[in-house]
Write a protein that holds these residues in place. Structure first.
Motif, short mmCIF file in Angstrom:
data_model
loop_
_atom_site.label_atom_id
_atom_site.label_comp_id
_atom_site.label_asym_id
_atom_site.label_seq_id
_atom_site.Cartn_x
_atom_site.Cartn_y
_atom_site.Cartn_z
N GLY A 45 -11.34 -116.30 -52.91
CA GLY A 45 -11.09 -115.66 -54.19
C GLY A 45 -11.86 -116.37 -55.30
N VAL A 46 -11.48 -116.08 -56.53
CA VAL A 46 -12.11 -116.70 -57.70
C VAL A 46 -11.10 -117.65 -58.32
N TRP A 47 -11.56 -118.88 -58.59
CA TRP A 47 -10.71 -119.94 -59.09
C TRP A 47 -11.26 -120.48 -60.42
N LYS A 48 -10.35 -120.85 -61.30
CA LYS A 48 -10.70 -121.42 -62.61
C LYS A 48 -10.48 -122.93 -62.56
N THR A 49 -11.52 -123.69 -62.91
CA THR A 49 -11.43 -125.14 -62.89
C THR A 49 -10.76 -125.67 -64.15
N GLN A 50 -10.39 -126.92 -64.12
CA GLN A 50 -9.99 -127.61 -65.33
C GLN A 50 -11.26 -127.95 -66.10
N PRO A 51 -11.16 -128.25 -67.40
CA PRO A 51 -12.35 -128.65 -68.14
C PRO A 51 -12.98 -129.92 -67.54
N ASP A 52 -14.31 -129.95 -67.49
CA ASP A 52 -15.01 -131.13 -67.00
C ASP A 52 -15.26 -132.10 -68.16
N ARG A 53 -16.06 -133.12 -67.93
CA ARG A 53 -16.33 -134.13 -68.97
C ARG A 53 -17.09 -133.57 -70.16
N ASP A 56 -17.20 -136.17 -50.26
CA ASP A 56 -16.39 -135.58 -49.19
C ASP A 56 -15.21 -134.86 -49.82
N PRO A 57 -15.12 -133.53 -49.64
CA PRO A 57 -14.04 -132.78 -50.28
C PRO A 57 -12.72 -132.84 -49.51
N GLN A 58 -11.65 -132.86 -50.27
CA GLN A 58 -10.30 -132.71 -49.74
C GLN A 58 -9.63 -131.68 -50.65
N ILE A 59 -9.27 -130.54 -50.08
CA ILE A 59 -8.73 -129.44 -50.87
C ILE A 59 -7.36 -129.08 -50.31
N THR A 60 -6.38 -128.95 -51.21
CA THR A 60 -5.04 -128.57 -50.81
C THR A 60 -4.62 -127.33 -51.59
N LEU A 61 -4.22 -126.30 -50.86
CA LEU A 61 -3.76 -125.04 -51.44
C LEU A 61 -2.25 -125.04 -51.51
N SER A 62 -1.72 -124.70 -52.68
CA SER A 62 -0.28 -124.56 -52.86
C SER A 62 -0.05 -123.37 -53.78
N GLY A 63 0.31 -122.22 -53.21
CA GLY A 63 0.50 -121.01 -53.99
C GLY A 63 -0.80 -120.58 -54.64
N ASN A 64 -0.82 -120.52 -55.96
CA ASN A 64 -2.02 -120.12 -56.68
C ASN A 64 -2.73 -121.29 -57.34
N GLN A 85 -9.25 -132.44 -59.54
CA GLN A 85 -8.91 -131.41 -60.50
C GLN A 85 -7.91 -130.46 -59.84
N THR A 86 -7.18 -129.74 -60.68
CA THR A 86 -6.33 -128.66 -60.21
C THR A 86 -6.94 -127.36 -60.71
N TRP A 87 -7.23 -126.46 -59.77
CA TRP A 87 -7.80 -125.15 -60.09
C TRP A 87 -6.70 -124.10 -59.97
N THR A 88 -6.82 -123.03 -60.77
CA THR A 88 -5.86 -121.93 -60.70
C THR A 88 -6.57 -120.64 -60.25
N ARG A 89 -5.84 -119.84 -59.49
CA ARG A 89 -6.40 -118.60 -58.95
C ARG A 89 -6.56 -117.56 -60.07
N LEU A 90 -7.74 -116.95 -60.12
CA LEU A 90 -7.98 -115.82 -61.03
C LEU A 90 -7.88 -114.49 -60.28
N SER A 91 -8.40 -114.46 -59.05
CA SER A 91 -8.31 -113.24 -58.23
C SER A 91 -8.44 -113.62 -56.77
N GLY A 92 -8.09 -112.70 -55.92
CA GLY A 92 -8.16 -112.93 -54.47
C GLY A 92 -6.78 -112.81 -53.87
N ASN A 93 -6.60 -113.45 -52.75
CA ASN A 93 -5.33 -113.31 -51.99
C ASN A 93 -4.16 -113.70 -52.83
#
Length: 137
Positions: free
Chosen positions: A31-39, A106-114, A129-137
């Motif tokens: 899906g499409v995810w929104k990031t937190q603001p970067d530096r 090396d990425p480590q990604i954990t999905l919890s809800g949206n 960072q914590t990303w939030t779902r914009l669209s997708g499942n």
């Protein structure tokens, strides 16, 4: 003759079933995810897709703190690739590119809800960072 006709009428239903099955089994990370603001205080929208049996993420767009879309040279670039599901909402392996410091981690990604918790480490230095779902499942 009836048998032949019934097989012909079943073909569209079978094809429709295949189309539904391919969308029904999409991984929850897609899906499409929104990031937190970067530096630089920019927020990005990231498209996560299945890529050759694993997952990849591409930068779709970027926005300043007021929500205005900005153009950066990173739009359209792969942010991560070859990331695999490890089960139970965890993903890893592959590479994750950090544009601000131009390094792969090396990425480590954990999905919890949206939400996705996205963590990358290079040696002993880690960021997340914590990303939030914009669209997708």
């Amino acid at each position: 003759m009836k048998l032949a006709i019934s097989h012909i009428t079943m073909v569209p239903a079978f094809i429709a079933g295949l189309a539904f099955a391919s969308t029904a089994f999409a991984d929850p990370i897609e899906g499409v995810w929104k990031t937190q603001p970067d530096r630089k205080n920019l927020i990005s929208h990231i498209q996560i897709s299945e890529c050759k049996g694993k997952f990849c993420g591409k930068i779709l767009s970027a926005y300043d703190s007021s929500g205005k879309e900005v153009k950066t040279p990173n739009i359209g670039k792969q942010l991560f690739w070859d990331v695999a599901s490890k089960g139970e909402g965890k993903y890893g392996g592959g590479d994750f590119w950090v544009p601000l410091i131009d390094v792969d981690v090396d990425p480590q990604i954990t999905l919890s809800g949206n939400t996705l918790t996205v963590k990358g480490c290079e040696h002993l230095v880690c960021g997340h960072q914590t990303w939030t779902r914009l669209s997708g499942n």
